[in-house]
Write an enzyme that holds these catalytic residues in place. Structure first.
Site, PDB file in Angstrom:
ATOM      1  N   SER A 162       0.828  -1.206   0.000  1.00  0.00           N
ATOM      2  CA  SER A 162       0.000   0.000   0.000  1.00  0.00           C
ATOM      3  C   SER A 162       0.860   1.253   0.000  1.00  0.00           C
ATOM      4  CB  SER A 162      -0.928  -0.001   1.219  1.00  0.00           C
ATOM      5  OG  SER A 162      -0.194  -0.242   2.389  1.00  0.00           O
ATOM      6  N   HIS A 174      -2.420  -3.152  -6.205  1.00  0.00           N
ATOM      7  CA  HIS A 174      -2.893  -2.789  -4.863  1.00  0.00           C
ATOM      8  C   HIS A 174      -4.399  -3.050  -4.771  1.00  0.00           C
ATOM      9  CE1 HIS A 174      -3.455   0.601  -1.671  1.00  0.00           C
ATOM     10  NE2 HIS A 174      -3.421  -0.585  -1.122  1.00  0.00           N
ATOM     11  N   ASN A 179      -3.952   6.070  -1.415  1.00  0.00           N
ATOM     12  CA  ASN A 179      -3.540   6.487  -0.064  1.00  0.00           C
ATOM     13  C   ASN A 179      -3.017   7.918  -0.007  1.00  0.00           C
ATOM     14  OD1 ASN A 179      -4.369   4.329   1.477  1.00  0.00           O
ATOM     15  ND2 ASN A 179      -2.607   3.099   0.838  1.00  0.00           N
TER      16      ASN A 179
HETATM   17  N1  CAA Z   1     -15.069 -10.604   2.771  1.00  0.00           N
HETATM   18  C1  CAA Z   1     -16.005 -10.862   1.836  1.00  0.00           C
HETATM   19  N2  CAA Z   1     -17.195 -10.222   1.780  1.00  0.00           N
HETATM   20  C2  CAA Z   1     -17.456  -9.316   2.734  1.00  0.00           C
HETATM   21  C3  CAA Z   1     -16.540  -8.995   3.753  1.00  0.00           C
HETATM   22  C4  CAA Z   1     -15.301  -9.704   3.755  1.00  0.00           C
HETATM   23  N3  CAA Z   1     -14.360  -9.466   4.666  1.00  0.00           N
HETATM   24  N4  CAA Z   1     -17.087  -8.055   4.556  1.00  0.00           N
HETATM   25  C5  CAA Z   1     -18.302  -7.776   4.043  1.00  0.00           C
HETATM   26  N5  CAA Z   1     -18.533  -8.532   2.944  1.00  0.00           N
HETATM   27  C6  CAA Z   1     -19.705  -8.516   2.085  1.00  0.00           C
HETATM   28  C7  CAA Z   1     -20.894  -9.110   2.786  1.00  0.00           C
HETATM   29  O1  CAA Z   1     -20.949 -10.513   2.619  1.00  0.00           O
HETATM   30  C8  CAA Z   1     -22.053  -8.409   2.088  1.00  0.00           C
HETATM   31  O2  CAA Z   1     -22.311  -9.045   0.839  1.00  0.00           O
HETATM   32  P1  CAA Z   1     -23.812  -9.132   0.250  1.00  0.00           P
HETATM   33  O3  CAA Z   1     -24.363  -7.733   0.269  1.00  0.00           O
HETATM   34  O4  CAA Z   1     -23.629  -9.660  -1.138  1.00  0.00           O
HETATM   35  O5  CAA Z   1     -24.533 -10.044   1.152  1.00  0.00           O
HETATM   36  C9  CAA Z   1     -21.480  -7.013   1.749  1.00  0.00           C
HETATM   37  O6  CAA Z   1     -20.042  -7.164   1.796  1.00  0.00           O
HETATM   38  C10 CAA Z   1     -21.896  -5.978   2.756  1.00  0.00           C
HETATM   39  O7  CAA Z   1     -21.516  -6.433   4.036  1.00  0.00           O
HETATM   40  P2  CAA Z   1     -22.312  -6.120   5.376  1.00  0.00           P
HETATM   41  O8  CAA Z   1     -23.773  -5.989   5.083  1.00  0.00           O
HETATM   42  O9  CAA Z   1     -21.891  -7.115   6.405  1.00  0.00           O
HETATM   43  O10 CAA Z   1     -21.702  -4.764   5.905  1.00  0.00           O
HETATM   44  P3  CAA Z   1     -21.728  -3.329   5.314  1.00  0.00           P
HETATM   45  O11 CAA Z   1     -22.888  -3.067   4.413  1.00  0.00           O
HETATM   46  O12 CAA Z   1     -21.529  -2.490   6.512  1.00  0.00           O
HETATM   47  O13 CAA Z   1     -20.413  -3.283   4.390  1.00  0.00           O
HETATM   48  C11 CAA Z   1     -18.116  -2.977   3.964  1.00  0.00           C
HETATM   49  C12 CAA Z   1     -19.160  -3.608   4.889  1.00  0.00           C
HETATM   50  C13 CAA Z   1     -18.222  -3.631   2.579  1.00  0.00           C
HETATM   51  C14 CAA Z   1     -16.755  -3.278   4.574  1.00  0.00           C
HETATM   52  C15 CAA Z   1     -18.423  -1.434   3.844  1.00  0.00           C
HETATM   53  O14 CAA Z   1     -18.547  -0.869   5.120  1.00  0.00           O
HETATM   54  C16 CAA Z   1     -17.364  -0.687   3.087  1.00  0.00           C
HETATM   55  O15 CAA Z   1     -17.345  -0.677   1.869  1.00  0.00           O
HETATM   56  N6  CAA Z   1     -16.481  -0.002   3.842  1.00  0.00           N
HETATM   57  C17 CAA Z   1     -15.368   0.750   3.267  1.00  0.00           C
HETATM   58  C18 CAA Z   1     -14.261  -0.190   2.929  1.00  0.00           C
HETATM   59  C19 CAA Z   1     -13.076   0.511   2.328  1.00  0.00           C
HETATM   60  O16 CAA Z   1     -13.044   1.711   2.120  1.00  0.00           O
HETATM   61  N7  CAA Z   1     -12.063  -0.283   2.022  1.00  0.00           N
HETATM   62  C20 CAA Z   1     -10.813   0.247   1.493  1.00  0.00           C
HETATM   63  C21 CAA Z   1      -9.877   0.499   2.620  1.00  0.00           C
HETATM   64  S1  CAA Z   1      -8.366   1.154   2.032  1.00  0.00           S
HETATM   65  C22 CAA Z   1      -7.477  -0.176   1.565  1.00  0.00           C
HETATM   66  O17 CAA Z   1      -7.876  -1.308   1.668  1.00  0.00           O
HETATM   67  C23 CAA Z   1      -6.152   0.104   0.988  1.00  0.00           C
HETATM   68  C24 CAA Z   1      -5.061   0.554   1.851  1.00  0.00           C
HETATM   69  O18 CAA Z   1      -3.950   0.570   1.376  1.00  0.00           O
HETATM   70  C25 CAA Z   1      -5.228   1.048   3.214  1.00  0.00           C
END
Ligand code: CAA
Length: 284
Positions: free
Chosen positions: A120, A141, A191
């Site tokens: 990252s 990434h 990032n």
């Molecule tokens: N693995 C697989 N699927 C997952 C999962 C996981 N760890 N966590 C959630 N899901 C899926 C669920 O199964 C669900 O699927 P369906 O709708 O098809 O049933 C869907 O995602 C939504 O999950 P939830 O209803 O449990 O929860 P939510 O609606 O609150 O969503 C989230 C959870 C997808 C994490 C959402 O909150 C989100 O998009 N958050 C932001 C995530 C983000 O910004 N990520 C990038 C971070 S930065 C990075 O990664 C890079 C870096 O270098 C730092």
């Protein structure tokens, strides 16, 4: 463009197992390596669990899940990656560790195969320089959670060839991801923009602009983000956020990237976020 059939994944942690899952579901044969057998078993069980959950939710058929699992091989010896066409490294975000892995991969993996890093924040140019095949090295990434997030940020090191970059782009697209192309500057694109926003949320909390919950609610409801910036920081890991801010601060030599003292304090106190159930928020 090269034909990619077998993908190696280094690391069976959160990112590695997510990459392996989407790759087998996209028709690639995958060899997932982790030096720790318990991590490897946990990663493989997790993938199986995710595939079964998808069947229950009728996201895909039981036959498709079974066929995908058949494409997954797990190994605890890195030498077993030798026949891979592309190896994606998703080990812990540590320069020395990643440099060592790339030196080893360069010796093990067949000539002409591509090597990619899921880093990252570490320079792809520097990672590539650990190998004798820098033109065949690129950044891929992925975002967390990998099966859900649509983006792969592609990073082009100084020596990355057009063919390499186009081949990893095609592999990411076959995995159902959108590939954006970024140059190898600190923080790349995601990032460079995301971390200063998270850092600013810490400054807002530090200066008493609003409570943690209200900062998150404001950004969630006011700007349509799925998580508030502080909850997202906990999700990513406060130690990881701090490490990336340090890379931006040092790499771009600009005080506007100085990490917030409150973020530093949380990390010093061992509050790393969701992973140890204590960050800005407490997780039961
Ligand atoms: N693995 C697989 N699927 C997952 C999962 C996981 N760890 N966590 C959630 N899901 C899926 C669920 O199964 C669900 O699927 P369906 O709708 O098809 O049933 C869907 O995602 C939504 O999950 P939830 O209803 O449990 O929860 P939510 O609606 O609150 O969503 C989230 C959870 C997808 C994490 C959402 O909150 C989100 O998009 N958050 C932001 C995530 C983000 O910004 N990520 C990038 C971070 S930065 C990075 O990664 C890079 C870096 O270098 C730092």
């Amino acid at each position: 463009m090269q034909n990619i059939r077998i993908i190696g994944v280094v690391g069976a942690g959160q990112m590695g197992r997510g990459i392996a899952q989407v790759a087998i579901q996209s028709g690639f044969d995958v060899v997932m390596f982790d030096a720790f057998q318990n991590a490897l078993d946990f990663g493989a069980d997790f993938i199986k669990g995710q595939l079964n959950k998808g069947v229950e939710k009728t996201k895909w058929s039981a036959a498709d899940a079974e066929a995908a699992l058949k494409r997954l091989k797990t190994v605890n010896d890195m030498k077993a990656l030798k026949d891979c066409d592309l190896v994606i490294e998703a080990a812990t975000e540590n320069r020395a560790l990643k440099f060592d892995i790339f030196k080893k991969l360069d010796e093990i993996v067949k000539p002409g195969a591509l090597l990619a890093s899921n880093t990252s924040s570490i320079s792809i140019t520097e990672i590539a320089a650990q190998t004798k095949r820098p033109s065949l090295v690129a950044g891929m990434h992925f975002m967390n959670p990998v099966p859900v997030m649509k983006l792969v940020e592609g990073i082009r090191g100084l020596e990355t060839s057009d063919e390499t970059f186009n081949t990893v782009a095609a592999a990411a697209e076959k995995m159902g991801k959108t590939f954006v192309r970024a140059q190898d500057y600190p923080g790349f694109a995601v990032n460079r923009i995301l971390m200063p926003m998270i850092n600013e949320a810490f400054y807002a909390l530090y200066e008493g602009v609003a409570t943690a919950k209200d900062i998150d609610t404001a950004m969630k409801l006011g700007t349509n983000q799925p998580m508030g910036p502080l909850e997202l920081a906990d999700f990513i890991g406060l130690d990881t956020c701090l490490a990336i801010m340090d890379v931006l601060h040092t790499g771009l030599s600009d005080t506007k990237y100085r990490p917030c003292p409150l973020l530093k304090q949380y990390v010093a106190a061992g509050r790393f976020g969701r992973k140890n159930k204590k960050g800005v928020f407490i997780y039961e």
